[in-house]
Design an enzyme around this catalytic site. Structure first.
Site, short mmCIF file in Angstrom:
data_model
loop_
_atom_site.label_atom_id
_atom_site.label_comp_id
_atom_site.label_asym_id
_atom_site.label_seq_id
_atom_site.Cartn_x
_atom_site.Cartn_y
_atom_site.Cartn_z
CG ASP A 78 -1.97 1.11 1.16
OD1 ASP A 78 -2.21 1.67 0.07
OD2 ASP A 78 -2.55 1.44 2.23
CD GLN A 82 -2.76 -1.43 4.51
OE1 GLN A 82 -3.91 -1.45 4.08
NE2 GLN A 82 -1.96 -0.41 4.33
CG ASP A 92 -7.50 -2.40 11.94
OD1 ASP A 92 -7.00 -2.39 10.79
OD2 ASP A 92 -8.47 -1.69 12.26
NE ARG A 131 -2.33 12.03 5.86
CZ ARG A 131 -2.74 10.90 5.34
NH1 ARG A 131 -2.19 9.75 5.72
NH2 ARG A 131 -3.66 10.87 4.42
CG ASP A 161 -2.99 6.63 7.35
OD1 ASP A 161 -3.26 7.25 6.31
OD2 ASP A 161 -3.26 5.43 7.53
CE1 TYR A 164 -12.68 4.37 9.51
CE2 TYR A 164 -10.42 5.04 9.06
CZ TYR A 164 -11.76 5.10 8.76
OH TYR A 164 -12.20 5.87 7.73
CG LEU A 165 -7.10 4.77 16.59
CD1 LEU A 165 -6.37 5.66 17.59
CD2 LEU A 165 -6.12 4.21 15.57
CD GLU A 186 -11.00 -2.76 16.69
OE1 GLU A 186 -10.25 -2.05 15.98
OE2 GLU A 186 -10.62 -3.24 17.79
CD GLU A 193 -6.31 9.56 5.87
OE1 GLU A 193 -6.59 9.21 4.71
OE2 GLU A 193 -5.94 8.75 6.74
CG HIS A 208 -1.47 9.93 -0.94
ND1 HIS A 208 -1.75 10.92 -0.03
CD2 HIS A 208 -1.73 8.76 -0.31
CE1 HIS A 208 -2.15 10.38 1.09
NE2 HIS A 208 -2.17 9.07 0.96
#
Length: 550
Positions: free
Chosen positions: A68, A176, A178, A206, A208, A212-213, A215, A250, A315
């Protein structure tokens, strides 16, 4: 009138900054191996300084299998050898700081590469202390309310790992996994990583994909209270190491949800205004300011010390997540008529092709970017109007080598063409033989030289950075006009979103005792109650409104 305020009690360096996103691999190759690198970037710092860049944002520079483009990190505390060494990075910081520029880099908190030693240890042994660094399950039925982000490639947020004998959780690619932020050791590990880079002298991160850290069952697994609690902890830790360090978030969310990522001024310093970006393109397509007006009406004021980051391209794809399905279809048909131009729920095109390489459209888009709200972010190559290569897969079409001159490989690398990480663009319109930095530097009215001049003008007027925003009513929907105001300056900006000349009338009774001085080439005069004028197609003007002195 919608009035937005950042409520900053003192000037902060990032309020007035021009950010520039650097894809290091694409920028300049110093050792002829076909990949850009840190020594190559150092050689181009004067170019960036002359453009008016205050802070470089580097895409990930860590060791990575690059499934990625580096956002799959296998070692957080080192430099990928293809880019150089830690000593090279220190040299970059020294040389950037000597020129008055700052450097931030991506820090991916949410996930690692599946090649990271943590994950390799976790999957190999359930008793490993790293097993709990990730999120595992015997079933793929947990957290069913969480959306799949990469709809083009992933069918589930769970992937079964035969070595581990369980499913692992991932919000992005299956390569990737988590991290498990319910584990205090994970939280501490990320603080330690931040300290490593801050100790080297980096100016911030920055951050990223922060939404979503954590659940939790029965939720979307986004924007959870636990996430904000950790980000406050992260901010306090970073600030203790370096009070001037920046956290640029982000969080690709609606404005009212993004507001939570600023906390009470104790979470993120900045966040990208993702919903605004596609509406700039929508307004230009419709010649109607309504989409911009509507999203700004939903944009909350920010706490003291906070700022928006604005951009036209980056990007990734031009995201259309936060528009209606009807608007998404319209935008696809208008800006991405070929299927290969589309990706996920967005458009994988660069700025110049999106705007048909139309000089006036490119300039009015930059006028909006540089004056509306927040600190502008430029994407490497957009300052010369670089094109894209939609034949390349995924987002790689907008990540091609920087075009420096008309020599082989666009002056990017002395390697053989087949050694380049990606081919240079050679088409008739955007090919490097005619479109490059060197040729534009020789042309006084080129996009590059125009941007240098207009960024310099912006730098002279601090209200563009920290001023309030007051949208002005106008009967002509093609006119986007607003006031930027701080304690020292009152600025008026008028943009024509149409390809045709447009007349307008603005009620400036509130500023009737002011003199109107054009900051760009154009007329000046007293600011009467009504201001009537005409702008050419995609024309714009910036004014300072100054109190009359008798």
């Amino acid at each position: 009138m919608k009035k937005l305020s950042t409520n900053n009690p003192r000037r902060l360096w990032y309020q007035d900054a021009i950010f520039y996103e650097v894809n290091l691999r694409a920028f300049y190759d110093s050792n002829a191996d076909g990949h850009g690198d840190l020594p190559g970037l150092i050689r181009k710092l004067d170019y960036l300084r002359e453009l008016g860049v205050d802070c470089m944002w580097l895409m990930p520079i860590y060791p990575s299998p690059r499934n990625d483009d580096g956002y799959d990190i296998s070692d957080y505390c080192n430099i990928d050898p293809v880019f150089g060494t830690l000593d090279d990075f220190k040299d970059l910081l020294d040389e950037s700081h000597r020129r008055g520029m700052r450097v931030i880099t991506d820090l991916v908190l949410n996930h690692t590469s599946d090649q990271h030693p943590w994950f390799q240890a976790a999957r190999a042994d359930r008793r490993s202390p790293y097993r709990d660094f990730y999120v595992w399950s015997d079933t793929d039925q947990k957290y069913r309310d969480a959306r799949i982000i990469f709809t083009d490639t992933e069918e589930s947020n769970w992937t079964f790992d035969p070595v581990a004998g369980q499913y692992f959780w991932h919000r992005f690619y299956k390569s990737q996994p988590d991290l498990n932020y319910d584990n205090p050791e994970v939280q501490q590990a990320m603080l330690d990583i931040a300290k490593f880079w801050l100790d080297l002298g980096i100016d911030g991160f920055r951050v990223d994909a922060p939404p979503y850290l954590f659940e939790r069952e029965g939720t979307s697994c986004e924007n959870l209270p636990e996430t904000h609690a950790f980000l406050k902890k992260f901010r306090a830790f970073v600030e203790a190491q370096n009070p001037e360090a920046l956290l640029l978030s982000e969080a690709n969310q609606w404005p009212e949800e993004v507001r939570e990522y600023f906390g009470d001024g104790d979470e993120m310093h900045m966040n990208f205004h993702f919903p605004l970006m596609p509406r700039i393109f929508q307004s230009l397509a419709l010649a109607d300011r309504a989409p911009i007006d509507e999203i700004l009406a939903r944009t909350p004021d920010l706490p003291p010390g906070c700022q928006w980051a604005t951009f036209l391209r980056c990007h990734d794809e031009l995201t259309l997540e936060m528009v209606t399905s009807e608007v998404r279809q319209f935008m696809w048909e208008f800006y991405a008529p070929q299927p290969r131009m589309r990706l996920n729920r967005g458009i994988r095109r660069r700025l110049a092709p999106l705007l048909d390489n139309h000089p006036a459209r490119l300039r009015v888009a930059h006028s909006i970017l540089l004056t509306l709200i927040g600190s502008p972010t430029l994407y490497y190559g957009d300052e010369i109007g670089m094109g894209d290569n939609i034949q390349l897969e995924d987002r790689n079409g907008v990540r091609t080598p920087m075009q420096w001159d008309d020599s082989p490989n666009a002056g990017f690398s002395a390697a053989r063409a087949e050694q380049l990480y990606a081919p240079v663009i050679v088409d008739e319109t955007y090919g490097y033989q005619r479109l490059n930095v060197s040729s534009q530097e020789r042309e006084p009215d080129s996009l590059l030289n125009w941007l240098r001049r207009i960024i310099h003008i912006r730098r002279l007027y601090t209200a563009f950075g920290d001023g309030t925003l007051c949208l002005l009513s106008c009967e002509n929907p093609a006119i986007l006009a607003y006031i930027r105001h701080n304690s020292n300056q009152t600025l008026l900006v008028v943009n024509n979103l149409s390809s045709q000349p447009q007349s307008f009338r603005l009620n400036l009774a509130r500023w009737s005792e002011h003199t109107r001085a054009a900051l760009l080439d154009g007329e000046s005069g007293p600011s009467h109650g009504d201001f009537q004028s005409t702008l050419p197609g995609y024309g714009f003007q910036w004014y300072e409104l100054s109190t009359n002195v008798s």
